[in-house]
Scaffold this motif. Structure first.
Motif, PDB file in Angstrom:
ATOM      1  N   TYR A 189       0.835  -1.206   0.000  1.00  0.00           N
ATOM      2  CA  TYR A 189       0.000   0.000   0.000  1.00  0.00           C
ATOM      3  C   TYR A 189       0.871   1.258   0.000  1.00  0.00           C
ATOM      4  O   TYR A 189       0.610   2.210  -0.754  1.00  0.00           O
ATOM      5  CB  TYR A 189      -0.924   0.001   1.232  1.00  0.00           C
ATOM      6  N   VAL A 190       1.924   1.256   0.831  1.00  0.00           N
ATOM      7  CA  VAL A 190       2.797   2.433   0.919  1.00  0.00           C
ATOM      8  C   VAL A 190       3.571   2.634  -0.392  1.00  0.00           C
ATOM      9  O   VAL A 190       3.764   3.764  -0.841  1.00  0.00           O
ATOM     10  CB  VAL A 190       3.747   2.310   2.134  1.00  0.00           C
ATOM     11  N   MET A 191       3.956   1.545  -1.029  1.00  0.00           N
ATOM     12  CA  MET A 191       4.649   1.682  -2.313  1.00  0.00           C
ATOM     13  C   MET A 191       3.717   2.239  -3.392  1.00  0.00           C
ATOM     14  O   MET A 191       4.134   3.010  -4.252  1.00  0.00           O
ATOM     15  CB  MET A 191       5.248   0.339  -2.732  1.00  0.00           C
ATOM     16  N   ALA A 192       2.443   1.887  -3.296  1.00  0.00           N
ATOM     17  CA  ALA A 192       1.460   2.412  -4.264  1.00  0.00           C
ATOM     18  C   ALA A 192       0.976   3.815  -3.880  1.00  0.00           C
ATOM     19  O   ALA A 192       0.489   4.562  -4.733  1.00  0.00           O
ATOM     20  CB  ALA A 192       0.263   1.459  -4.342  1.00  0.00           C
ATOM     21  N   ASN A 193       1.110   4.168  -2.584  1.00  0.00           N
ATOM     22  CA  ASN A 193       0.626   5.464  -2.070  1.00  0.00           C
ATOM     23  C   ASN A 193       1.716   6.082  -1.201  1.00  0.00           C
ATOM     24  O   ASN A 193       1.635   6.081   0.042  1.00  0.00           O
ATOM     25  CB  ASN A 193      -0.645   5.255  -1.232  1.00  0.00           C
ATOM     26  N   PRO A 194       2.772   6.627  -1.837  1.00  0.00           N
ATOM     27  CA  PRO A 194       3.974   7.008  -1.094  1.00  0.00           C
ATOM     28  C   PRO A 194       3.836   8.215  -0.170  1.00  0.00           C
ATOM     29  O   PRO A 194       4.818   8.588   0.475  1.00  0.00           O
ATOM     30  CB  PRO A 194       5.013   7.249  -2.197  1.00  0.00           C
ATOM     31  N   LYS A 195       2.635   8.793  -0.073  1.00  0.00           N
ATOM     32  CA  LYS A 195       2.464   9.840   0.949  1.00  0.00           C
ATOM     33  C   LYS A 195       2.506   9.208   2.350  1.00  0.00           C
ATOM     34  O   LYS A 195       2.756   9.880   3.344  1.00  0.00           O
ATOM     35  CB  LYS A 195       1.144  10.597   0.753  1.00  0.00           C
ATOM     36  N   TRP A 196       2.258   7.892   2.415  1.00  0.00           N
ATOM     37  CA  TRP A 196       2.281   7.159   3.683  1.00  0.00           C
ATOM     38  C   TRP A 196       3.680   6.622   3.963  1.00  0.00           C
ATOM     39  O   TRP A 196       4.452   6.372   3.045  1.00  0.00           O
ATOM     40  CB  TRP A 196       1.305   5.975   3.647  1.00  0.00           C
ATOM     41  N   LYS A 197       3.984   6.421   5.259  1.00  0.00           N
ATOM     42  CA  LYS A 197       5.207   5.737   5.687  1.00  0.00           C
ATOM     43  C   LYS A 197       4.805   4.535   6.546  1.00  0.00           C
ATOM     44  O   LYS A 197       3.704   4.506   7.096  1.00  0.00           O
ATOM     45  CB  LYS A 197       6.082   6.675   6.535  1.00  0.00           C
ATOM     46  N   VAL A 198       5.720   3.584   6.671  1.00  0.00           N
ATOM     47  CA  VAL A 198       5.474   2.420   7.523  1.00  0.00           C
ATOM     48  C   VAL A 198       5.997   2.720   8.928  1.00  0.00           C
ATOM     49  O   VAL A 198       7.125   3.203   9.082  1.00  0.00           O
ATOM     50  CB  VAL A 198       6.197   1.164   6.982  1.00  0.00           C
ATOM     51  N   SER A 199       5.184   2.457   9.941  1.00  0.00           N
ATOM     52  CA  SER A 199       5.645   2.511  11.325  1.00  0.00           C
ATOM     53  C   SER A 199       5.567   1.106  11.901  1.00  0.00           C
ATOM     54  O   SER A 199       4.566   0.407  11.712  1.00  0.00           O
ATOM     55  CB  SER A 199       4.763   3.456  12.158  1.00  0.00           C
ATOM     56  N   LEU A 200       6.630   0.687  12.570  1.00  0.00           N
ATOM     57  CA  LEU A 200       6.637  -0.615  13.240  1.00  0.00           C
ATOM     58  C   LEU A 200       6.825  -0.408  14.739  1.00  0.00           C
ATOM     59  O   LEU A 200       7.421   0.585  15.157  1.00  0.00           O
ATOM     60  CB  LEU A 200       7.795  -1.478  12.716  1.00  0.00           C
ATOM     61  N   GLN A 201       6.323  -1.338  15.517  1.00  0.00           N
ATOM     62  CA  GLN A 201       6.547  -1.264  16.966  1.00  0.00           C
ATOM     63  C   GLN A 201       7.939  -1.845  17.265  1.00  0.00           C
ATOM     64  O   GLN A 201       8.080  -2.965  17.746  1.00  0.00           O
ATOM     65  CB  GLN A 201       5.454  -2.029  17.710  1.00  0.00           C
ATOM     66  N   THR A 202       8.957  -1.035  16.980  1.00  0.00           N
ATOM     67  CA  THR A 202      10.326  -1.558  17.067  1.00  0.00           C
ATOM     68  C   THR A 202      10.694  -1.962  18.489  1.00  0.00           C
ATOM     69  O   THR A 202      11.538  -2.837  18.685  1.00  0.00           O
ATOM     70  CB  THR A 202      11.348  -0.530  16.536  1.00  0.00           C
ATOM     71  N   HIS A 203      10.054  -1.355  19.488  1.00  0.00           N
ATOM     72  CA  HIS A 203      10.373  -1.730  20.874  1.00  0.00           C
ATOM     73  C   HIS A 203      10.018  -3.191  21.152  1.00  0.00           C
ATOM     74  O   HIS A 203      10.658  -3.852  21.969  1.00  0.00           O
ATOM     75  CB  HIS A 203       9.660  -0.811  21.872  1.00  0.00           C
TER      76      HIS A 203
END
Length: 209
Positions: A189-203
């Motif tokens: 989705y982010v690659m198709a809609n690059p206004k978005w970024k991916v957030s992960l719960q890295t903690h």
């Protein structure tokens, strides 16, 4: 005495403190930053996938003077994150004014469902379908973080993105228990809609609070 405590809680001079801890911010724009977290009890938004359901009932968490909370926070970090529960259930003016007086950066993580109180350097808005944000929070949010549990959340994310101010950074974050299924969908989705970024719960990957 109970009435006096109740009155101080209503004014935000005391808050139902669930926990406070020093860790690394795991999500969103400030991920990787050392931050002191103040988790306030009380929330009636009721997300079924909430990972801190014990925060919902404010009665379970002792009313604590904001002066004491601020004193503790200032020992650890320049960055303070107020989270919950839903912190805007309470008046955040007293807490944030005192934190700012100590020269600290003050962040909030909120569903935005209640009146915006307090002085904030960073507002992370994580809206929920059950109780939508107020216009004031949409207008002032620095980042929008939509939790993706199923495909309908992409539709919801676009609805929310249309409401926030033009400088707001847009994040899609997988709901932890569904991450194996939804991460590939978010990436596409982010690659198709690059206004978005991916957030992960890295903690959670780092195995820290």
């Amino acid at each position: 005495m109970r009435e006096e405590i109740k009155s101080q809680v209503e004014k935000g001079e005391m808050l139902p403190l669930m926990e406070e801890f020093y860790t690394i911010q795991g999500e969103g724009f400030h991920k990787g930053t050392a931050a002191y977290f103040i988790r306030v009890g009380g929330c009636d938004v009721g997300c079924h996938w909430c990972d801190v359901k014990e925060s919902w009932n404010a009665e379970l968490h002792p009313p604590t003077k904001t002066t004491k909370i601020v004193e503790n926070a200032a020992k650890y970090s320049d960055t303070i994150v107020v989270t919950g529960g839903e912190p805007l259930t309470w008046d955040m003016t007293a807490l944030t004014t005192q934190l700012k007086a100590k020269g600290l950066q003050v962040h909030i993580e909120t569903s935005g469902a209640y009146k915006l109180t307090g002085v904030w350097d960073w507002i992370c808005l994580s809206p929920k379908k059950m109780k939508l944000p107020t216009q004031e929070v949409y207008d002032q949010a620095h980042e929008l973080k939509v939790i993706v549990y199923n495909k309908d959340d992409f539709r919801f994310a676009e609805e929310q993105a249309a409401q926030v101010n033009k400088n707001c950074i847009l994040y899609l974050q997988p709901e932890w228990s569904k991450r194996d299924k939804v991460v590939p969908e978010i990436v596409d989705y982010v690659m198709a809609n690059p206004k978005w970024k991916v957030s992960l719960q890295t903690h959670k990957y780092l195995n820290i609070p």
